[in-house]
Design a protein around this motif. Structure first.
Motif, PDB file in Angstrom:
ATOM      1  N   GLY A  67      -6.140  -7.446 -32.003  1.00 31.86           N
ATOM      2  CA  GLY A  67      -6.325  -6.096 -31.482  1.00 31.86           C
ATOM      3  C   GLY A  67      -5.609  -5.821 -30.184  1.00 31.86           C
ATOM      4  O   GLY A  67      -5.808  -4.761 -29.578  1.00 31.86           O
ATOM      5  N   SER A  68      -4.732  -6.726 -29.762  1.00 27.96           N
ATOM      6  CA  SER A  68      -4.051  -6.547 -28.484  1.00 27.96           C
ATOM      7  C   SER A  68      -2.928  -5.521 -28.547  1.00 27.96           C
ATOM      8  O   SER A  68      -2.578  -4.920 -27.526  1.00 27.96           O
ATOM      9  CB  SER A  68      -3.484  -7.886 -27.992  1.00 27.96           C
ATOM     10  OG  SER A  68      -4.520  -8.778 -27.682  1.00 27.96           O
ATOM     11  N   ALA A  69      -2.338  -5.316 -29.716  1.00 29.31           N
ATOM     12  CA  ALA A  69      -1.239  -4.355 -29.849  1.00 29.31           C
ATOM     13  C   ALA A  69      -1.179  -3.833 -31.275  1.00 29.31           C
ATOM     14  O   ALA A  69      -1.583  -4.509 -32.223  1.00 29.31           O
ATOM     15  CB  ALA A  69       0.093  -5.005 -29.462  1.00 29.31           C
ATOM     16  N   ILE A  70      -0.669  -2.610 -31.404  1.00 33.32           N
ATOM     17  CA  ILE A  70      -0.498  -1.949 -32.704  1.00 33.32           C
ATOM     18  C   ILE A  70       0.965  -1.555 -32.838  1.00 33.32           C
ATOM     19  O   ILE A  70       1.509  -0.869 -31.964  1.00 33.32           O
ATOM     20  CB  ILE A  70      -1.371  -0.691 -32.811  1.00 33.32           C
ATOM     21  CG1 ILE A  70      -2.856  -1.038 -32.652  1.00 33.32           C
ATOM     22  CG2 ILE A  70      -1.127   0.032 -34.141  1.00 33.32           C
ATOM     23  CD1 ILE A  70      -3.738   0.170 -32.412  1.00 33.32           C
ATOM     24  N   TRP A  71       1.589  -2.003 -33.926  1.00 34.56           N
ATOM     25  CA  TRP A  71       2.962  -1.587 -34.236  1.00 34.56           C
ATOM     26  C   TRP A  71       2.914  -0.493 -35.287  1.00 34.56           C
ATOM     27  O   TRP A  71       2.251  -0.629 -36.316  1.00 34.56           O
ATOM     28  CB  TRP A  71       3.771  -2.777 -34.750  1.00 34.56           C
ATOM     29  CG  TRP A  71       5.154  -2.405 -35.214  1.00 34.56           C
ATOM     30  CD1 TRP A  71       6.253  -2.189 -34.443  1.00 34.56           C
ATOM     31  CD2 TRP A  71       5.573  -2.211 -36.573  1.00 34.56           C
ATOM     32  NE1 TRP A  71       7.331  -1.868 -35.235  1.00 34.56           N
ATOM     33  CE2 TRP A  71       6.946  -1.867 -36.538  1.00 34.56           C
ATOM     34  CE3 TRP A  71       4.914  -2.290 -37.810  1.00 34.56           C
ATOM     35  CZ2 TRP A  71       7.672  -1.617 -37.703  1.00 34.56           C
ATOM     36  CZ3 TRP A  71       5.637  -2.017 -38.965  1.00 34.56           C
ATOM     37  CH2 TRP A  71       7.006  -1.693 -38.900  1.00 34.56           C
ATOM     38  N   LEU A  72       3.621   0.612 -35.015  1.00 34.16           N
ATOM     39  CA  LEU A  72       3.679   1.738 -35.937  1.00 34.16           C
ATOM     40  C   LEU A  72       5.048   1.753 -36.602  1.00 34.16           C
ATOM     41  O   LEU A  72       6.070   1.735 -35.917  1.00 34.16           O
ATOM     42  CB  LEU A  72       3.444   3.052 -35.194  1.00 34.16           C
ATOM     43  CG  LEU A  72       2.064   3.184 -34.535  1.00 34.16           C
ATOM     44  CD1 LEU A  72       2.022   4.376 -33.605  1.00 34.16           C
ATOM     45  CD2 LEU A  72       0.977   3.300 -35.601  1.00 34.16           C
ATOM     46  N   PRO A  73       5.089   1.770 -37.930  1.00 30.80           N
ATOM     47  CA  PRO A  73       6.378   1.727 -38.632  1.00 30.80           C
ATOM     48  C   PRO A  73       7.154   3.026 -38.461  1.00 30.80           C
ATOM     49  O   PRO A  73       6.598   4.058 -38.072  1.00 30.80           O
ATOM     50  CB  PRO A  73       5.980   1.516 -40.093  1.00 30.80           C
ATOM     51  CG  PRO A  73       4.606   2.085 -40.190  1.00 30.80           C
ATOM     52  CD  PRO A  73       3.954   1.846 -38.863  1.00 30.80           C
ATOM     53  N   ALA A  74       8.440   2.953 -38.773  1.00 30.99           N
ATOM     54  CA  ALA A  74       9.325   4.122 -38.637  1.00 30.99           C
ATOM     55  C   ALA A  74       9.248   4.985 -39.881  1.00 30.99           C
ATOM     56  O   ALA A  74      10.246   5.275 -40.526  1.00 30.99           O
ATOM     57  CB  ALA A  74      10.758   3.663 -38.373  1.00 30.99           C
ATOM     58  N   SER A  75       8.052   5.410 -40.236  1.00 29.40           N
ATOM     59  CA  SER A  75       7.827   6.169 -41.465  1.00 29.40           C
ATOM     60  C   SER A  75       6.970   7.375 -41.162  1.00 29.40           C
ATOM     61  O   SER A  75       5.942   7.272 -40.475  1.00 29.40           O
ATOM     62  CB  SER A  75       7.132   5.292 -42.513  1.00 29.40           C
ATOM     63  OG  SER A  75       6.629   6.069 -43.572  1.00 29.40           O
ATOM     64  N   ALA A  76       7.357   8.536 -41.685  1.00 29.15           N
ATOM     65  CA  ALA A  76       6.582   9.759 -41.491  1.00 29.15           C
ATOM     66  C   ALA A  76       5.207   9.660 -42.134  1.00 29.15           C
ATOM     67  O   ALA A  76       4.300  10.413 -41.789  1.00 29.15           O
ATOM     68  CB  ALA A  76       7.348  10.949 -42.054  1.00 29.15           C
ATOM     69  N   GLY A  92     -11.818  -4.299 -33.501  1.00 32.49           N
ATOM     70  CA  GLY A  92     -12.542  -3.060 -33.723  1.00 32.49           C
ATOM     71  C   GLY A  92     -11.951  -1.909 -32.932  1.00 32.49           C
ATOM     72  O   GLY A  92     -11.849  -0.775 -33.436  1.00 32.49           O
ATOM     73  N   ARG A  93     -11.553  -2.160 -31.700  1.00 39.97           N
ATOM     74  CA  ARG A  93     -10.935  -1.101 -30.896  1.00 39.97           C
ATOM     75  C   ARG A  93      -9.638  -0.624 -31.543  1.00 39.97           C
ATOM     76  O   ARG A  93      -9.363   0.579 -31.605  1.00 39.97           O
ATOM     77  CB  ARG A  93     -10.663  -1.612 -29.478  1.00 39.97           C
ATOM     78  CG  ARG A  93     -10.059  -0.562 -28.561  1.00 39.97           C
ATOM     79  CD  ARG A  93      -9.735  -1.113 -27.188  1.00 39.97           C
ATOM     80  NE  ARG A  93      -9.023  -0.127 -26.393  1.00 39.97           N
ATOM     81  CZ  ARG A  93      -8.380  -0.399 -25.245  1.00 39.97           C
ATOM     82  NH1 ARG A  93      -8.377  -1.635 -24.777  1.00 39.97           N
ATOM     83  NH2 ARG A  93      -7.750   0.554 -24.602  1.00 39.97           N
ATOM     84  N   ALA A  94      -8.844  -1.563 -32.048  1.00 40.00           N
ATOM     85  CA  ALA A  94      -7.589  -1.194 -32.708  1.00 40.00           C
ATOM     86  C   ALA A  94      -7.861  -0.405 -33.985  1.00 40.00           C
ATOM     87  O   ALA A  94      -7.137   0.552 -34.298  1.00 40.00           O
ATOM     88  CB  ALA A  94      -6.775  -2.453 -33.008  1.00 40.00           C
ATOM     89  N   LEU A  95      -8.877  -0.813 -34.744  1.00 38.02           N
ATOM     90  CA  LEU A  95      -9.226  -0.072 -35.958  1.00 38.02           C
ATOM     91  C   LEU A  95      -9.579   1.375 -35.615  1.00 38.02           C
ATOM     92  O   LEU A  95      -9.109   2.319 -36.268  1.00 38.02           O
ATOM     93  CB  LEU A  95     -10.381  -0.766 -36.674  1.00 38.02           C
ATOM     94  CG  LEU A  95     -10.873  -0.139 -37.984  1.00 38.02           C
ATOM     95  CD1 LEU A  95     -11.452  -1.215 -38.903  1.00 38.02           C
ATOM     96  CD2 LEU A  95     -11.933   0.942 -37.762  1.00 38.02           C
ATOM     97  N   ARG A  96     -10.404   1.569 -34.590  1.00 37.85           N
ATOM     98  CA  ARG A  96     -10.802   2.932 -34.226  1.00 37.85           C
ATOM     99  C   ARG A  96      -9.596   3.757 -33.772  1.00 37.85           C
ATOM    100  O   ARG A  96      -9.495   4.947 -34.091  1.00 37.85           O
ATOM    101  CB  ARG A  96     -11.888   2.881 -33.146  1.00 37.85           C
ATOM    102  CG  ARG A  96     -13.239   2.378 -33.663  1.00 37.85           C
ATOM    103  CD  ARG A  96     -14.326   2.528 -32.621  1.00 37.85           C
ATOM    104  NE  ARG A  96     -14.125   1.630 -31.496  1.00 37.85           N
ATOM    105  CZ  ARG A  96     -14.587   0.389 -31.440  1.00 37.85           C
ATOM    106  NH1 ARG A  96     -15.264  -0.126 -32.464  1.00 37.85           N
ATOM    107  NH2 ARG A  96     -14.375  -0.365 -30.372  1.00 37.85           N
TER     108      ARG A  96
END
Length: 280
Positions: free
Chosen positions: A78-87, A196-200
């Motif tokens: 939960g330390s980091a979230i990567w978001l893909p390059a997808s709409a 849990g924080r990352a999920l929220r």
């Protein structure tokens, strides 16, 4: 496996958050084969399967490519979230970005080494090992062990001291503003975050993208998965061959709790298939 965007006709849209080691992946062999039928079904239904793992971004991206999954990745507990390059999964401004919720590894390692020197604790962490040593501790290949060492936001460690010394160590960690999570093999030193924080955060993110709050299933086998399970509507405790089910705080969760009969990816497939049958 490329997820398609959920539409307003789906009531509500669905998300699956999953731990990897011991859950989607077999605890001993790291095999995911038994979970493929449910993964394929999620792909066909456009349900994002989001890794929420103690693994690094490099490890998680490699597995996502192997499985054909394009969805956000939650890494290092939960330390980091990567978001893909997808709409389908991110706004234009957020695509390909990393959202940091925890601490930087350089700060964690500096703190850990200084504390070990001051107090004489008997412990070892990833920063003490080369790839061969880590491979010996985990059963990973040398290539996989090298990827596991590419950490940015946490430091796994093996505690080799007494329980009394551990209580003192834990107190020092908390006073420094950090926290410890117990995983399947290691303790993890990290910042003030958890799965849990990352999920929220991601549920809010998808709510904004879809205009609807998603229905969420989370699956995990270890104690470091508890916060993630407690934050989901469907909490699946995946049976482990080596340790008990993770404990949940009944006072803090409104989740429907399911315990699988089968271990690892077999249990994962069992639970996901049953949920999809219910919600089709």
């Amino acid at each position: 496996m490329t997820a398609r965007k959920n539409t307003l006709s789906e009531t509500p849209p669905r998300l699956i958050f999953t731990d990897l080691d011991g859950t989607l992946l077999d605890h001993h062999s790291y095999d995911f084969g038994p979970a493929l039928p449910a993964l394929e079904r999620c792909r066909s239904l456009g349900i994002p399967v989001i890794f929420n793992t103690s693994k690094t971004l490099e490890e998680s991206q490699a597995l996502a490519r192997e499985l054909g999954i394009e969805a956000p990745l939650v890494v290092e507990n939960g330390s980091a979230i990567w978001l893909p390059a997808s709409a389908q999964h991110a706004t234009e401004a957020a695509r390909g970005k990393i959202v940091v919720l925890g601490a930087r590894r350089s700060d964690l390692v500096g703190f850990l080494h200084a504390l070990r020197e001051q107090e004489g604790y008997s412990l070892q962490s990833f920063s003490d090992w080369d790839s061969a040593t880590l491979a010996a501790h985990t059963g990973l290949s040398l290539t996989q062990a090298s990827s596991a060492q590419q950490r940015a936001y946490s430091e796994p460690l093996l505690w080799q001291d007494t329980e009394h010394a551990f209580l003192h160590f834990q107190s020092r960690v908390q006073r420094a503003g950090y926290r410890l999570l117990r995983g399947g093999r290691f303790l993890h030193l990290l910042g003030q975050t958890d799965k849990g924080r990352a999920l929220r955060w991601l549920c809010d993110h998808y709510h904004g993208l879809w205009g609807q709050a998603p229905r969420v299933m989370a699956l995990g086998d270890g104690q470091n998965d508890s916060a993630m399970l407690e934050a989901a509507q469907i909490a699946v405790q995946v049976r482990s061959p080596v340790h008990p089910f993770p404990t949940l705080s009944r006072a803090s969760t409104n989740a429907r709790v399911i315990q699988t009969q089968l271990c690892g990816p077999e249990g994962w497939n069992e639970a996901v298939q049953a949920w999809l049958d219910e919600t089709q």
